[in-house]
Design an enzyme around this catalytic site. Structure first.
Site, PDB file in Angstrom:
ATOM      1  N   GLY A  13       0.670  -1.187  -0.220  1.00  0.00           N
ATOM      2  CA  GLY A  13       0.035   0.042  -0.039  1.00  0.00           C
ATOM      3  C   GLY A  13       0.718   1.240   0.023  1.00  0.00           C
ATOM      4  N   GLY A  14       1.803   1.198  -0.773  1.00  0.00           N
ATOM      5  CA  GLY A  14       2.872   2.297  -0.870  1.00  0.00           C
ATOM      6  C   GLY A  14       2.433   3.412  -2.017  1.00  0.00           C
ATOM      7  N   THR A  15       1.098   3.241  -2.582  1.00  0.00           N
ATOM      8  CA  THR A  15       0.816   4.220  -3.352  1.00  0.00           C
ATOM      9  C   THR A  15       0.244   5.468  -3.045  1.00  0.00           C
ATOM     10  OG1 THR A  15      -1.110   3.087  -4.026  1.00  0.00           O
ATOM     11  CG2 THR A  15       0.652   2.270  -5.412  1.00  0.00           C
ATOM     12  N   ILE A  18       0.102   7.288   3.973  1.00  0.00           N
ATOM     13  CA  ILE A  18       1.042   6.891   4.863  1.00  0.00           C
ATOM     14  C   ILE A  18       2.316   6.057   3.938  1.00  0.00           C
ATOM     15  CG2 ILE A  18       1.964   5.467   6.733  1.00  0.00           C
ATOM     16  CD1 ILE A  18      -1.062   6.236   8.054  1.00  0.00           C
ATOM     17  N   GLY A  19       1.755   4.975   3.242  1.00  0.00           N
ATOM     18  CA  GLY A  19       2.721   4.290   2.498  1.00  0.00           C
ATOM     19  C   GLY A  19       3.529   4.885   1.647  1.00  0.00           C
ATOM     20  N   SER A 137      -3.184   0.658  14.581  1.00  0.00           N
ATOM     21  CA  SER A 137      -3.819   1.816  14.678  1.00  0.00           C
ATOM     22  C   SER A 137      -4.371   2.073  16.092  1.00  0.00           C
ATOM     23  CB  SER A 137      -5.373   1.524  13.899  1.00  0.00           C
ATOM     24  OG  SER A 137      -6.399   2.686  14.128  1.00  0.00           O
ATOM     25  N   TYR A 150     -12.959  -3.098  12.132  1.00  0.00           N
ATOM     26  CA  TYR A 150     -11.609  -2.283  11.714  1.00  0.00           C
ATOM     27  C   TYR A 150     -10.301  -2.352  13.137  1.00  0.00           C
ATOM     28  CZ  TYR A 150      -7.926   1.395  10.747  1.00  0.00           C
ATOM     29  OH  TYR A 150      -7.035   2.033  10.332  1.00  0.00           O
TER      30      TYR A 150
HETATM   31  P1  NAP Z   1      -4.551   5.139   2.128  1.00  0.00           P
HETATM   32  O1  NAP Z   1      -4.072   6.730   1.461  1.00  0.00           O
HETATM   33  O2  NAP Z   1      -6.011   4.625   1.905  1.00  0.00           O
HETATM   34  O3  NAP Z   1      -3.678   4.068   1.786  1.00  0.00           O
HETATM   35  C1  NAP Z   1      -3.971   2.665   1.743  1.00  0.00           C
HETATM   36  C2  NAP Z   1      -2.943   1.899   0.773  1.00  0.00           C
HETATM   37  O4  NAP Z   1      -3.263   0.579   0.804  1.00  0.00           O
HETATM   38  C3  NAP Z   1      -3.317   2.549  -0.577  1.00  0.00           C
HETATM   39  O5  NAP Z   1      -1.824   2.659  -1.109  1.00  0.00           O
HETATM   40  C4  NAP Z   1      -3.963   1.488  -1.309  1.00  0.00           C
HETATM   41  O6  NAP Z   1      -3.593   1.060  -2.672  1.00  0.00           O
HETATM   42  C5  NAP Z   1      -3.684   0.069  -0.411  1.00  0.00           C
HETATM   43  N1  NAP Z   1      -4.570  -0.841  -0.368  1.00  0.00           N
HETATM   44  C6  NAP Z   1      -5.755  -0.825   0.064  1.00  0.00           C
HETATM   45  N2  NAP Z   1      -6.091  -2.126  -0.181  1.00  0.00           N
HETATM   46  C7  NAP Z   1      -5.284  -2.816  -0.934  1.00  0.00           C
HETATM   47  C8  NAP Z   1      -5.618  -4.013  -1.455  1.00  0.00           C
HETATM   48  N3  NAP Z   1      -6.658  -4.892  -1.422  1.00  0.00           N
HETATM   49  N4  NAP Z   1      -4.544  -4.547  -2.164  1.00  0.00           N
HETATM   50  C9  NAP Z   1      -3.321  -3.599  -2.304  1.00  0.00           C
HETATM   51  N5  NAP Z   1      -3.171  -2.283  -1.767  1.00  0.00           N
HETATM   52  C10 NAP Z   1      -4.346  -1.899  -1.068  1.00  0.00           C
HETATM   53  O7  NAP Z   1      -4.774   5.355   3.585  1.00  0.00           O
HETATM   54  P2  NAP Z   1      -3.818   5.393   4.864  1.00  0.00           P
HETATM   55  O8  NAP Z   1      -4.298   6.194   5.745  1.00  0.00           O
HETATM   56  O9  NAP Z   1      -2.373   5.685   4.226  1.00  0.00           O
HETATM   57  O10 NAP Z   1      -3.605   4.003   5.379  1.00  0.00           O
HETATM   58  C11 NAP Z   1      -2.374   3.318   5.548  1.00  0.00           C
HETATM   59  C12 NAP Z   1      -2.418   2.307   6.729  1.00  0.00           C
HETATM   60  O11 NAP Z   1      -2.417   2.975   7.768  1.00  0.00           O
HETATM   61  C13 NAP Z   1      -3.799   1.447   6.636  1.00  0.00           C
HETATM   62  O12 NAP Z   1      -3.366   0.271   7.062  1.00  0.00           O
HETATM   63  C14 NAP Z   1      -4.479   2.175   7.617  1.00  0.00           C
HETATM   64  O13 NAP Z   1      -5.507   1.182   8.502  1.00  0.00           O
HETATM   65  C15 NAP Z   1      -3.433   2.769   8.679  1.00  0.00           C
HETATM   66  N6  NAP Z   1      -3.855   3.584   9.574  1.00  0.00           N
HETATM   67  C16 NAP Z   1      -4.519   4.975   8.929  1.00  0.00           C
HETATM   68  C17 NAP Z   1      -4.861   5.849   9.835  1.00  0.00           C
HETATM   69  C18 NAP Z   1      -5.508   7.233   9.299  1.00  0.00           C
HETATM   70  O14 NAP Z   1      -6.056   7.985  10.064  1.00  0.00           O
HETATM   71  N7  NAP Z   1      -5.032   7.477   7.858  1.00  0.00           N
HETATM   72  C19 NAP Z   1      -5.079   5.782  11.316  1.00  0.00           C
HETATM   73  C20 NAP Z   1      -4.423   4.360  11.453  1.00  0.00           C
HETATM   74  C21 NAP Z   1      -3.949   3.522  10.838  1.00  0.00           C
HETATM   75  P3  NAP Z   1      -4.843   1.132  -3.636  1.00  0.00           P
HETATM   76  O15 NAP Z   1      -5.107   2.666  -3.914  1.00  0.00           O
HETATM   77  O16 NAP Z   1      -4.431   0.521  -4.793  1.00  0.00           O
HETATM   78  O17 NAP Z   1      -6.129   0.875  -3.070  1.00  0.00           O
END
Ligand code: NAP
Length: 249
Positions: A13-15, A18-19, A137, A150
């Site tokens: 999920g580096g696209t 956070i990734g 989280s 979640y």
């Molecule tokens: P985000 O911008 O939605 O990033 C999610 C990443 O995961 C995207 O690169 C997405 O790629 C990838 N992903 C999701 N489903 C996938 C799948 N089935 N296969 C491959 N890639 C997949 O959200 P983020 O906030 O950066 O989240 C990253 C992590 O941080 C998650 O595990 C989330 O639970 C955790 N987190 C976030 C927060 C917050 O407040 N933002 C808080 C606590 C924890 P695609 O675009 O290809 O789907």
């Protein structure tokens, strides 16, 4: 600038979010980086953003065979792996009575099952030493309404952080976790809420954070760099909470 010099790193999920920010930090710290994602549009955007030296892998984090394929692609490109950031995840938030089996299984497949089998598939190619960082989280710790599935999926990751750290440290592989609080990323636009509802939800979450704001992706990426690097060589099975104080209420 060289805290990860010579390290080969995979970020799931580096696209976006956070990734993606962590990928930028890893590159700046001298690592060779591969990122995964699923959505062709965000995969393409990440390719432009991160440049040609970063390996972009299309891989669905929910599917077990895809984890084996990803491990094989990393082995072919890098020959081995020093750092894994297990970050891909989804947040589906809804009241308990609105859950069905398919949605429950999707959350656990992406957030728990895929990560477990990716770690398993990568075991033969991890270097010694190696570092695995799991993105959990604050919701594994607090009773925020609508986060039952979640939060449970992230609690499972924290449990795995502890058990796998005990199991893998003798092979030279450290396992640790970060637990972010609310961080400004595209995750919130994927909640399926109308704009006004999203604003209300964001304001409500923000009002609960002792620091009074959402965090930035770089505030998580910096902790991941530390856990990925040899600076944290004695940090094993631990969790860094980066949540503006929300998890300690
Ligand atoms: P985000 O911008 O939605 O990033 C999610 C990443 O995961 C995207 O690169 C997405 O790629 C990838 N992903 C999701 N489903 C996938 C799948 N089935 N296969 C491959 N890639 C997949 O959200 P983020 O906030 O950066 O989240 C990253 C992590 O941080 C998650 O595990 C989330 O639970 C955790 N987190 C976030 C927060 C917050 O407040 N933002 C808080 C606590 C924890 P695609 O675009 O290809 O789907």
């Amino acid at each position: 600038m060289d805290r990860l010099k010579g390290k080969r790193a995979l970020i799931t999920g580096g696209t976006t979010g956070i990734g993606l920010e962590t990928a930028r930090h890893f590159v700046n710290e001298g690592a060779r980086v591969a990122v995964t994602g699923r959505n062709p549009a965000t995969l393409g955007a990440a390719r432009s953003e991160l440049g040609k030296d970063v390996l972009i892998i299309a891989s669905d984090a929910s599917e077990v065979p895809a984890q084996k394929k990803t491990a094989e692609e990393v082995r072919e490109a890098f020959g081995g792996l020093d750092v894994l950031f297990v970050n891909a995840g989804i947040a589906e938030l809804r009241p308990v009575e609105q859950w069905d089996e398919a949605s429950f299984e999707r959350s656990f497949a992406i957030n728990v099952k895929g990560p477990f089998f990716l770690i398993q598939a990568l075991l033969p190619i991890f270097a010694i030493p190696a570092s695995i960082v799991l993105n959990a989280s604050v919701n594994a710790h607090i009773g925020m309404p609508n986060t039952s599935v979640y939060g449970a999926s992230k609690a499972a990751l924290l449990s795995m952080t502890r058990t796998l750290s005990g199991e893998l440290i003798s092979r030279g592989i450290r396992v640790n976790a970060v637990s972010p609080g609310p961080i400004s990323t595209p995750l919130y636009s994927k909640l399926g809420l109308a704009e006004a509802d999203l604003k209300a939800v964001s304001a409500s979450i923000q009002s609960q954070v002792p620091a009074g704001r959402f965090g930035n992706p770089s505030e998580i990426a910096q902790a991941v760099v530390f856990l990925a690097s040899d600076e944290s060589a004695f940090t094993v099975g631990s969790e860094i909470q980066i949540d503006g104080g929300l998890g300690n209420l």
